[in-house]
Design a protein around this motif. Sequence first.
Motif, PDB file in Angstrom:
ATOM      1  N   CYS A  39      -8.744  -0.870 -36.141  1.00  0.00           N
ATOM      2  CA  CYS A  39      -8.446   0.467 -35.130  1.00  0.00           C
ATOM      3  C   CYS A  39      -6.738   0.658 -35.062  1.00  0.00           C
ATOM      4  O   CYS A  39      -6.150  -0.340 -35.532  1.00  0.00           O
ATOM      5  CB  CYS A  39      -9.027   0.070 -33.928  1.00  0.00           C
ATOM      6  SG  CYS A  39      -8.524   1.199 -32.620  1.00  0.00           S
ATOM      7  N   THR A  40      -6.311   1.898 -34.766  1.00  0.00           N
ATOM      8  CA  THR A  40      -5.093   2.243 -34.737  1.00  0.00           C
ATOM      9  C   THR A  40      -4.326   1.344 -33.528  1.00  0.00           C
ATOM     10  O   THR A  40      -3.079   1.400 -33.555  1.00  0.00           O
ATOM     11  CB  THR A  40      -4.973   3.706 -34.351  1.00  0.00           C
ATOM     12  OG1 THR A  40      -5.980   4.305 -35.255  1.00  0.00           O
ATOM     13  CG2 THR A  40      -3.582   4.222 -34.643  1.00  0.00           C
ATOM     14  N   TYR A  41      -5.195   0.753 -32.799  1.00  0.00           N
ATOM     15  CA  TYR A  41      -4.510  -0.025 -31.559  1.00  0.00           C
ATOM     16  C   TYR A  41      -4.150  -1.463 -32.025  1.00  0.00           C
ATOM     17  O   TYR A  41      -3.264  -1.866 -31.210  1.00  0.00           O
ATOM     18  CB  TYR A  41      -5.477  -0.030 -30.364  1.00  0.00           C
ATOM     19  CG  TYR A  41      -5.617   1.090 -29.555  1.00  0.00           C
ATOM     20  CD1 TYR A  41      -4.452   1.608 -28.734  1.00  0.00           C
ATOM     21  CD2 TYR A  41      -6.499   1.920 -29.648  1.00  0.00           C
ATOM     22  CE1 TYR A  41      -4.513   2.572 -27.834  1.00  0.00           C
ATOM     23  CE2 TYR A  41      -6.735   3.076 -28.826  1.00  0.00           C
ATOM     24  CZ  TYR A  41      -5.533   3.534 -27.973  1.00  0.00           C
ATOM     25  OH  TYR A  41      -5.586   4.599 -27.326  1.00  0.00           O
ATOM     26  N   CYS A  77     -22.891   5.702 -32.722  1.00  0.00           N
ATOM     27  CA  CYS A  77     -21.958   6.407 -33.753  1.00  0.00           C
ATOM     28  C   CYS A  77     -22.101   5.715 -35.232  1.00  0.00           C
ATOM     29  O   CYS A  77     -22.356   4.547 -35.325  1.00  0.00           O
ATOM     30  CB  CYS A  77     -20.606   6.109 -33.198  1.00  0.00           C
ATOM     31  SG  CYS A  77     -19.204   6.155 -34.392  1.00  0.00           S
ATOM     32  N   LEU A  79     -19.852   5.104 -37.441  1.00  0.00           N
ATOM     33  CA  LEU A  79     -18.915   4.283 -37.614  1.00  0.00           C
ATOM     34  C   LEU A  79     -19.224   2.742 -37.349  1.00  0.00           C
ATOM     35  O   LEU A  79     -18.824   1.921 -37.811  1.00  0.00           O
ATOM     36  CB  LEU A  79     -17.692   5.046 -37.138  1.00  0.00           C
ATOM     37  CG  LEU A  79     -16.300   4.317 -37.632  1.00  0.00           C
ATOM     38  CD1 LEU A  79     -15.074   5.489 -37.364  1.00  0.00           C
ATOM     39  CD2 LEU A  79     -15.884   2.913 -37.006  1.00  0.00           C
ATOM     40  N   ILE A  80     -19.776   2.553 -36.109  1.00  0.00           N
ATOM     41  CA  ILE A  80     -20.049   1.637 -35.444  1.00  0.00           C
ATOM     42  C   ILE A  80     -21.188   0.766 -36.224  1.00  0.00           C
ATOM     43  O   ILE A  80     -21.101  -0.271 -36.571  1.00  0.00           O
ATOM     44  CB  ILE A  80     -20.354   1.686 -34.314  1.00  0.00           C
ATOM     45  CG1 ILE A  80     -19.164   2.391 -33.189  1.00  0.00           C
ATOM     46  CG2 ILE A  80     -20.808   0.438 -33.306  1.00  0.00           C
ATOM     47  CD1 ILE A  80     -19.490   2.717 -31.850  1.00  0.00           C
ATOM     48  N   THR A 106     -12.481  -0.416 -27.618  1.00  0.00           N
ATOM     49  CA  THR A 106     -11.953   1.006 -27.424  1.00  0.00           C
ATOM     50  C   THR A 106     -13.297   1.681 -26.622  1.00  0.00           C
ATOM     51  O   THR A 106     -13.175   1.887 -25.504  1.00  0.00           O
ATOM     52  CB  THR A 106     -11.843   1.611 -28.690  1.00  0.00           C
ATOM     53  OG1 THR A 106     -12.693   1.232 -29.675  1.00  0.00           O
ATOM     54  CG2 THR A 106     -10.446   1.118 -29.313  1.00  0.00           C
ATOM     55  N   CYS A 107     -14.155   2.198 -27.465  1.00  0.00           N
ATOM     56  CA  CYS A 107     -15.530   2.908 -26.999  1.00  0.00           C
ATOM     57  C   CYS A 107     -16.443   1.710 -26.492  1.00  0.00           C
ATOM     58  O   CYS A 107     -16.427   0.702 -27.321  1.00  0.00           O
ATOM     59  CB  CYS A 107     -15.816   3.731 -27.907  1.00  0.00           C
ATOM     60  SG  CYS A 107     -16.447   3.046 -29.296  1.00  0.00           S
ATOM     61  N   LYS A 110     -18.377   0.224 -29.674  1.00  0.00           N
ATOM     62  CA  LYS A 110     -17.728  -0.471 -30.434  1.00  0.00           C
ATOM     63  C   LYS A 110     -17.443  -1.958 -29.737  1.00  0.00           C
ATOM     64  O   LYS A 110     -17.950  -3.065 -30.588  1.00  0.00           O
ATOM     65  CB  LYS A 110     -16.286   0.003 -30.713  1.00  0.00           C
ATOM     66  CG  LYS A 110     -16.273   0.286 -32.179  1.00  0.00           C
ATOM     67  CD  LYS A 110     -14.592   0.742 -32.471  1.00  0.00           C
ATOM     68  CE  LYS A 110     -14.252   1.417 -33.571  1.00  0.00           C
ATOM     69  NZ  LYS A 110     -12.917   2.030 -33.691  1.00  0.00           N
ATOM     70  N   CYS A 247     -12.797  12.510 -34.659  1.00  0.00           N
ATOM     71  CA  CYS A 247     -13.257  11.407 -34.765  1.00  0.00           C
ATOM     72  C   CYS A 247     -12.514  10.945 -36.423  1.00  0.00           C
ATOM     73  O   CYS A 247     -12.262  11.794 -37.224  1.00  0.00           O
ATOM     74  CB  CYS A 247     -14.654  11.326 -35.156  1.00  0.00           C
ATOM     75  SG  CYS A 247     -15.513  11.367 -33.495  1.00  0.00           S
ATOM     76  N   PRO A 248     -12.537   9.832 -36.669  1.00  0.00           N
ATOM     77  CA  PRO A 248     -12.008   9.306 -38.007  1.00  0.00           C
ATOM     78  C   PRO A 248     -12.918   9.950 -39.211  1.00  0.00           C
ATOM     79  O   PRO A 248     -14.256   9.845 -39.009  1.00  0.00           O
ATOM     80  CB  PRO A 248     -12.128   7.902 -37.980  1.00  0.00           C
ATOM     81  CG  PRO A 248     -11.930   7.361 -36.560  1.00  0.00           C
ATOM     82  CD  PRO A 248     -12.571   8.592 -35.755  1.00  0.00           C
ATOM     83  N   CYS A 273      -7.353   9.528 -36.559  1.00  0.00           N
ATOM     84  CA  CYS A 273      -6.546   8.180 -36.900  1.00  0.00           C
ATOM     85  C   CYS A 273      -6.504   8.192 -38.440  1.00  0.00           C
ATOM     86  O   CYS A 273      -6.111   6.897 -38.819  1.00  0.00           O
ATOM     87  CB  CYS A 273      -7.258   7.245 -36.329  1.00  0.00           C
ATOM     88  SG  CYS A 273      -6.773   6.954 -34.632  1.00  0.00           S
ATOM     89  N   CYS A 302      -5.731   8.490 -28.257  1.00  0.00           N
ATOM     90  CA  CYS A 302      -7.311   8.372 -28.553  1.00  0.00           C
ATOM     91  C   CYS A 302      -8.097   8.854 -27.459  1.00  0.00           C
ATOM     92  O   CYS A 302      -7.695   8.582 -26.322  1.00  0.00           O
ATOM     93  CB  CYS A 302      -7.598   6.834 -29.030  1.00  0.00           C
ATOM     94  SG  CYS A 302      -9.200   6.648 -29.307  1.00  0.00           S
ATOM     95  N   CYS A 335     -20.452  10.249 -30.243  1.00  0.00           N
ATOM     96  CA  CYS A 335     -19.197   9.708 -29.847  1.00  0.00           C
ATOM     97  C   CYS A 335     -18.857  10.582 -28.747  1.00  0.00           C
ATOM     98  O   CYS A 335     -18.521  11.653 -28.738  1.00  0.00           O
ATOM     99  CB  CYS A 335     -17.990   9.996 -31.211  1.00  0.00           C
ATOM    100  SG  CYS A 335     -16.547   9.771 -30.359  1.00  0.00           S
ATOM    101  N   PHE A 338     -14.786  11.789 -27.840  1.00  0.00           N
ATOM    102  CA  PHE A 338     -14.460  12.858 -28.784  1.00  0.00           C
ATOM    103  C   PHE A 338     -14.968  14.168 -28.394  1.00  0.00           C
ATOM    104  O   PHE A 338     -14.569  15.295 -28.222  1.00  0.00           O
ATOM    105  CB  PHE A 338     -14.228  12.620 -30.393  1.00  0.00           C
ATOM    106  CG  PHE A 338     -13.029  11.823 -30.488  1.00  0.00           C
ATOM    107  CD1 PHE A 338     -11.861  12.359 -30.504  1.00  0.00           C
ATOM    108  CD2 PHE A 338     -12.828  10.482 -30.785  1.00  0.00           C
ATOM    109  CE1 PHE A 338     -10.804  11.784 -30.807  1.00  0.00           C
ATOM    110  CE2 PHE A 338     -11.726   9.811 -31.178  1.00  0.00           C
ATOM    111  CZ  PHE A 338     -10.568  10.331 -31.229  1.00  0.00           C
TER     112      PHE A 338
HETATM  113  S1  BJ8 Z   1      -7.569   4.821 -31.894  1.00  0.00           S
HETATM  114  S2  BJ8 Z   1     -10.179   7.133 -32.816  1.00  0.00           S
HETATM  115  S3  BJ8 Z   1      -9.628   4.047 -34.805  1.00  0.00           S
HETATM  116  S4  BJ8 Z   1     -11.017   3.935 -31.334  1.00  0.00           S
HETATM  117  S5  BJ8 Z   1     -15.848   7.669 -33.614  1.00  0.00           S
HETATM  118  S6  BJ8 Z   1     -16.411   4.210 -33.062  1.00  0.00           S
HETATM  119  S7  BJ8 Z   1     -14.525   6.343 -30.509  1.00  0.00           S
HETATM  120  S8  BJ8 Z   1     -17.931   6.264 -30.761  1.00  0.00           S
HETATM  121  S9  BJ8 Z   1     -12.886   5.334 -33.958  1.00  0.00           S
HETATM  122 FE1  BJ8 Z   1     -11.141   5.175 -33.249  1.00  0.00          FE
HETATM  123 FE2  BJ8 Z   1      -9.263   3.348 -32.836  1.00  0.00          FE
HETATM  124 FE3  BJ8 Z   1      -9.598   5.646 -31.324  1.00  0.00          FE
HETATM  125 FE4  BJ8 Z   1      -8.517   5.725 -33.521  1.00  0.00          FE
HETATM  126 FE5  BJ8 Z   1     -16.245   4.875 -30.840  1.00  0.00          FE
HETATM  127 FE6  BJ8 Z   1     -16.070   7.537 -31.442  1.00  0.00          FE
HETATM  128 FE7  BJ8 Z   1     -17.372   6.165 -32.916  1.00  0.00          FE
HETATM  129 FE8  BJ8 Z   1     -14.732   5.985 -32.819  1.00  0.00          FE
END
Ligand code: BJ8
Length: 383
Positions: A39-41, A77, A79-80, A106-107, A110, A247-248, A273, A302, A335, A338
């Motif tokens: 993640c970007t954090y 999601c 991505l997860i 984050t969410c 995740k 979203c990414p 991101c 975010c 998600c 977003f």
């Molecule tokens: S800083 S955008 S990389 S958390 S799209 S997994 S938020 S349910 S990716 Fe992200 Fe870091 Fe934020 Fe960037 Fe959850 Fe949404 Fe899926 Fe997400």
Amino acid sequence: MSELVLPENFETYPEARKKAFLTMKELKEQGRRIVGVFCTYTPWELIHAADAVAVVLCGIGDDNIPAAEVRLPKNLCPLIKASYGAAVTDKCPFFYFSDMVLAETTCDGKKKMYELMGELKHCHIMQLPPGKTGRGALDFWKQEVIGVKEDLEQFYGIEITEDKLRASIRLRNRERKAVLDFFEVAKLKPSPITGYEISTVISSNEFSPDLEDKIAFLEQRTKELKDLYERELKGKPSRPRILITGCPTTGIMDKIIKCIEELGADVVGFENCCGPREKKDPIDEAKDPITAISEKYLRVNCSVMSPNPGRLEALDVQIDEYQVDGVVEVLLQACHTFAIESDAVKTFVTTKKHIPYIAINTDYSPSDQAQIDTRLGAFIELL
Ligand code: BJ8
């Protein structure tokens, strides 16, 4: 060091994945420390100051979803699910060869997935405050940053000195500048680079672990593109210019980014991101390093942060600077953060910036491609 083994199914993997596995194996054989990130954090500077290589873990691939759905809900999601699926099936070379994972709450999806991932290898989970400005948010986050430093030190049996941190901040700020300059080539009109190339380069883990090589590559490519613009493109008409937000998009590069460009528009910017979100914001080199790192990463815009006004401010600037004609918001299935923000984004784009907006809800499967093509085609015709 005991001999490193490749996954059981290695021979069945596609060539690109095989290559990534062999590159990572070589890195491990050289004795490099490897930390997987998502993640970007993530405070990369701490990883770098631990003489470790930070690698972005796979969060893409429809083929990674079924294995994840054995333990994760279907309505989650992609991505997860793909992140967990790639890790648990040994398909992500970066997870497979990383010593540990550094991730953040984050969410909700995740953070609960990381509990399962932690069964596979050591995952250090940073607790992210729910907002940037809440009382004590920065102090809380700073303690989390200190926690990462201590865990890296203990895990590797090393000391992360202040000098190392300062050097790592300086190097990463130079890398940020090189990445930002590369993104900003697309401000030129017409753009000399496709959004697809931008996404491919930025999401690549194929760079040498030496950041100086990455900086040199990006500086060279930026120069080539500027030269191309001066030589062949300056003064020529531009196709409609699209900004991506939401979203990414790494997992849907072909499905959305390539599709937009094949339909006749240029993707020139990313307010997500996969774009310059954090690159525009260097770390203060004059401050105490831990404080400066904490402040910097807490500024990331975010949707998991509440409130998150910085995102609209960033959109405002990017729409102007990249001379954007329309905004495409990508919302990955389930998600919520977003998806909820998309209402404010749509209102802002259409009533304050007076340009068209479309939201595309999707996942990693190819099943909705025809519908997406039709909707994006109609949107681009409007521009
Ligand atoms: S800083 S955008 S990389 S958390 S799209 S997994 S938020 S349910 S990716 Fe992200 Fe870091 Fe934020 Fe960037 Fe959850 Fe949404 Fe899926 Fe997400």
